[in-house]
Design a protein around this motif. Sequence first.
Motif, PDB file in Angstrom:
ATOM      1  N   ARG A  54       0.831  -1.211   0.000  1.00 14.31           N
ATOM      2  CA  ARG A  54       0.000   0.000   0.000  1.00 14.31           C
ATOM      3  C   ARG A  54       0.862   1.255   0.000  1.00 14.31           C
ATOM      4  NH1 ARG A  54      -3.605   1.807   5.034  1.00 14.31           N
ATOM      5  NH2 ARG A  54      -1.601   2.612   5.628  1.00 14.31           N
ATOM      6  N   GLU A  55       1.877   1.272   0.830  1.00 11.53           N
ATOM      7  CA  GLU A  55       2.754   2.447   0.901  1.00 11.53           C
ATOM      8  C   GLU A  55       3.535   2.641  -0.401  1.00 11.53           C
ATOM      9  OE1 GLU A  55       2.489   4.741   3.218  1.00 11.53           O
ATOM     10  OE2 GLU A  55       0.932   3.426   4.011  1.00 11.53           O
ATOM     11  N   SER A  56       3.913   1.544  -1.044  1.00 16.76           N
ATOM     12  CA  SER A  56       4.662   1.650  -2.304  1.00 16.76           C
ATOM     13  C   SER A  56       3.801   2.167  -3.448  1.00 16.76           C
ATOM     14  CB  SER A  56       5.231   0.282  -2.695  1.00 16.76           C
ATOM     15  OG  SER A  56       6.170  -0.124  -1.757  1.00 16.76           O
ATOM     16  N   LEU A  57       2.520   1.863  -3.421  1.00 14.89           N
ATOM     17  CA  LEU A  57       1.635   2.267  -4.512  1.00 14.89           C
ATOM     18  C   LEU A  57       0.889   3.577  -4.252  1.00 14.89           C
ATOM     19  CD1 LEU A  57       0.060  -1.147  -5.533  1.00 14.89           C
ATOM     20  CD2 LEU A  57       1.564   0.294  -6.915  1.00 14.89           C
ATOM     21  N   ARG A  58       0.903   4.036  -3.029  1.00 14.00           N
ATOM     22  CA  ARG A  58       0.120   5.219  -2.657  1.00 14.00           C
ATOM     23  C   ARG A  58       0.511   6.455  -3.464  1.00 14.00           C
ATOM     24  NH1 ARG A  58      -2.464   6.862   2.712  1.00 14.00           N
ATOM     25  NH2 ARG A  58      -3.015   4.714   2.481  1.00 14.00           N
ATOM     26  N   ALA A  59       1.785   6.764  -3.522  1.00 12.32           N
ATOM     27  CA  ALA A  59       2.219   7.984  -4.226  1.00 12.32           C
ATOM     28  C   ALA A  59       2.090   7.884  -5.747  1.00 12.32           C
ATOM     29  CB  ALA A  59       3.647   8.330  -3.826  1.00 12.32           C
ATOM     30  N   PRO A  60       2.588   6.799  -6.368  1.00 13.54           N
ATOM     31  CA  PRO A  60       2.517   6.774  -7.828  1.00 13.54           C
ATOM     32  C   PRO A  60       1.123   6.443  -8.386  1.00 13.54           C
ATOM     33  CG  PRO A  60       3.597   4.786  -7.046  1.00 13.54           C
ATOM     34  CD  PRO A  60       3.365   5.670  -5.858  1.00 13.54           C
ATOM     35  N   TRP A  61       0.197   6.073  -7.537  1.00 16.67           N
ATOM     36  CA  TRP A  61      -1.107   5.635  -8.025  1.00 16.67           C
ATOM     37  C   TRP A  61      -2.234   6.235  -7.189  1.00 16.67           C
ATOM     38  CZ3 TRP A  61      -3.661   0.343  -7.096  1.00 16.67           C
ATOM     39  CH2 TRP A  61      -4.670   0.142  -8.021  1.00 16.67           C
ATOM     40  N   PRO A  62      -2.414   7.555  -7.264  1.00 16.28           N
ATOM     41  CA  PRO A  62      -3.436   8.202  -6.437  1.00 16.28           C
ATOM     42  C   PRO A  62      -4.861   7.759  -6.785  1.00 16.28           C
ATOM     43  CG  PRO A  62      -2.405   9.789  -7.923  1.00 16.28           C
ATOM     44  CD  PRO A  62      -1.682   8.496  -8.085  1.00 16.28           C
ATOM     45  N   ALA A  63      -5.095   7.330  -8.021  1.00 15.77           N
ATOM     46  CA  ALA A  63      -6.447   6.906  -8.410  1.00 15.77           C
ATOM     47  C   ALA A  63      -6.831   5.578  -7.753  1.00 15.77           C
ATOM     48  CB  ALA A  63      -6.531   6.767  -9.928  1.00 15.77           C
ATOM     49  N   GLY A  64      -5.865   4.823  -7.287  1.00 18.20           N
ATOM     50  CA  GLY A  64      -6.150   3.517  -6.701  1.00 18.20           C
ATOM     51  C   GLY A  64      -6.250   3.503  -5.194  1.00 18.20           C
ATOM     52  N   HIS A  65      -6.354   4.685  -4.587  1.00 15.34           N
ATOM     53  CA  HIS A  65      -6.411   4.741  -3.122  1.00 15.34           C
ATOM     54  C   HIS A  65      -7.559   3.905  -2.559  1.00 15.34           C
ATOM     55  CE1 HIS A  65      -3.328   7.674  -1.783  1.00 15.34           C
ATOM     56  NE2 HIS A  65      -3.350   7.989  -3.078  1.00 15.34           N
ATOM     57  N   ASP A  66      -8.714   3.923  -3.221  1.00 16.94           N
ATOM     58  CA  ASP A  66      -9.856   3.159  -2.715  1.00 16.94           C
ATOM     59  C   ASP A  66      -9.545   1.663  -2.684  1.00 16.94           C
ATOM     60  OD1 ASP A  66     -11.314   5.448  -2.384  1.00 16.94           O
ATOM     61  OD2 ASP A  66     -12.519   5.198  -4.207  1.00 16.94           O
ATOM     62  N   LEU A  67      -8.938   1.162  -3.756  1.00 19.09           N
ATOM     63  CA  LEU A  67      -8.591  -0.267  -3.802  1.00 19.09           C
ATOM     64  C   LEU A  67      -7.537  -0.611  -2.760  1.00 19.09           C
ATOM     65  CD1 LEU A  67      -8.486  -0.831  -7.652  1.00 19.09           C
ATOM     66  CD2 LEU A  67     -10.140  -1.780  -6.045  1.00 19.09           C
ATOM     67  N   PRO A 126       6.095   0.816 -10.272  1.00 20.35           N
ATOM     68  CA  PRO A 126       7.309   1.132  -9.503  1.00 20.35           C
ATOM     69  C   PRO A 126       8.139  -0.149  -9.326  1.00 20.35           C
ATOM     70  CG  PRO A 126       5.396   2.142  -8.489  1.00 20.35           C
ATOM     71  CD  PRO A 126       4.880   1.262  -9.587  1.00 20.35           C
ATOM     72  N   PRO A 127       9.453  -0.043  -9.283  1.00 20.60           N
ATOM     73  CA  PRO A 127      10.324  -1.229  -9.308  1.00 20.60           C
ATOM     74  C   PRO A 127      10.087  -2.224  -8.167  1.00 20.60           C
ATOM     75  CG  PRO A 127      11.605   0.784  -8.966  1.00 20.60           C
ATOM     76  CD  PRO A 127      10.211   1.201  -9.234  1.00 20.60           C
ATOM     77  N   GLU A 128       9.661  -1.755  -7.008  1.00 23.16           N
ATOM     78  CA  GLU A 128       9.489  -2.680  -5.879  1.00 23.16           C
ATOM     79  C   GLU A 128       8.146  -3.411  -5.915  1.00 23.16           C
ATOM     80  OE1 GLU A 128       7.961   1.306  -4.561  1.00 23.16           O
ATOM     81  OE2 GLU A 128       9.735   0.629  -5.594  1.00 23.16           O
ATOM     82  N   VAL A 129       7.197  -2.953  -6.723  1.00 23.86           N
ATOM     83  CA  VAL A 129       5.843  -3.522  -6.712  1.00 23.86           C
ATOM     84  C   VAL A 129       5.792  -4.979  -7.176  1.00 23.86           C
ATOM     85  CG1 VAL A 129       3.534  -3.307  -7.730  1.00 23.86           C
ATOM     86  CG2 VAL A 129       4.673  -1.307  -6.762  1.00 23.86           C
ATOM     87  N   PRO A 130       6.449  -5.362  -8.276  1.00 26.48           N
ATOM     88  CA  PRO A 130       6.376  -6.789  -8.666  1.00 26.48           C
ATOM     89  C   PRO A 130       6.897  -7.722  -7.571  1.00 26.48           C
ATOM     90  CG  PRO A 130       7.178  -5.501 -10.503  1.00 26.48           C
ATOM     91  CD  PRO A 130       7.129  -4.576  -9.316  1.00 26.48           C
ATOM     92  N   GLY A 131       7.973  -7.332  -6.922  1.00 30.26           N
ATOM     93  CA  GLY A 131       8.510  -8.140  -5.823  1.00 30.26           C
ATOM     94  C   GLY A 131       7.540  -8.222  -4.657  1.00 30.26           C
ATOM     95  N   LEU A 132       6.898  -7.091  -4.344  1.00 29.64           N
ATOM     96  CA  LEU A 132       5.926  -7.087  -3.250  1.00 29.64           C
ATOM     97  C   LEU A 132       4.695  -7.927  -3.601  1.00 29.64           C
ATOM     98  CD1 LEU A 132       6.128  -3.367  -2.103  1.00 29.64           C
ATOM     99  CD2 LEU A 132       6.821  -5.395  -0.804  1.00 29.64           C
TER     100      LEU A 132
END
Length: 182
Positions: A54-67, A126-132
């Motif tokens: 969630r923290e990794s995706l929060r900044a680069p993906w503001p439209a997905g906050h609900d998900l 973001p580079p860390e997302v696939p690993g997460l």
Amino acid sequence: MSSPWWPVGLGAVLLFWTVGAYSRLQRQRAGIQAAFTNLATQVRRRHEVSLTLRESLRAPWPAGHDLLERLQAASSQVVAATDLVKGYPHQSGPLHSCAMAEDVFQEAHAGLLDHLQALAPPEDWPPEVPGLLDELSKADNQARFARGLFNEATQRYNSAIAQWPTRLVARPSGFQPAALLP
């Protein structure tokens, strides 16, 4: 001439058998507790990974906050339900709430993955997302495996209670059949 010792011998055999049956049921119930503790550990690990995701995706993906928030709320709900069950994993009521929370988590997890894949190809994440996401998938698989071990321990316990001679000790001693996790 009959020996007066045979009733004493029979009584001793019955006493030892009763103590052995009771001890076996106690061990089986302790096995359920140990298996559930393992499941709770895996659920917590999955929760921690979902927090990091969630923290990794929060900044680069503001439209997905609900998900992201839905996934986090579902993960927190599973952890809370697991904590509720921890003390009494052989009772069906708390296990039902744990199973319902797990269903909500699986739905949120699938929705997040579907939306992420529809939004952008994995190479644009973001580079860390696939690993997460891989780590979350591994943690989810380990939680499923732990759930299977819990169900196996529960089935062994329920089998022991249902066996004819042991049933004579189980019911009066308060041993009740335990519920399985779906």
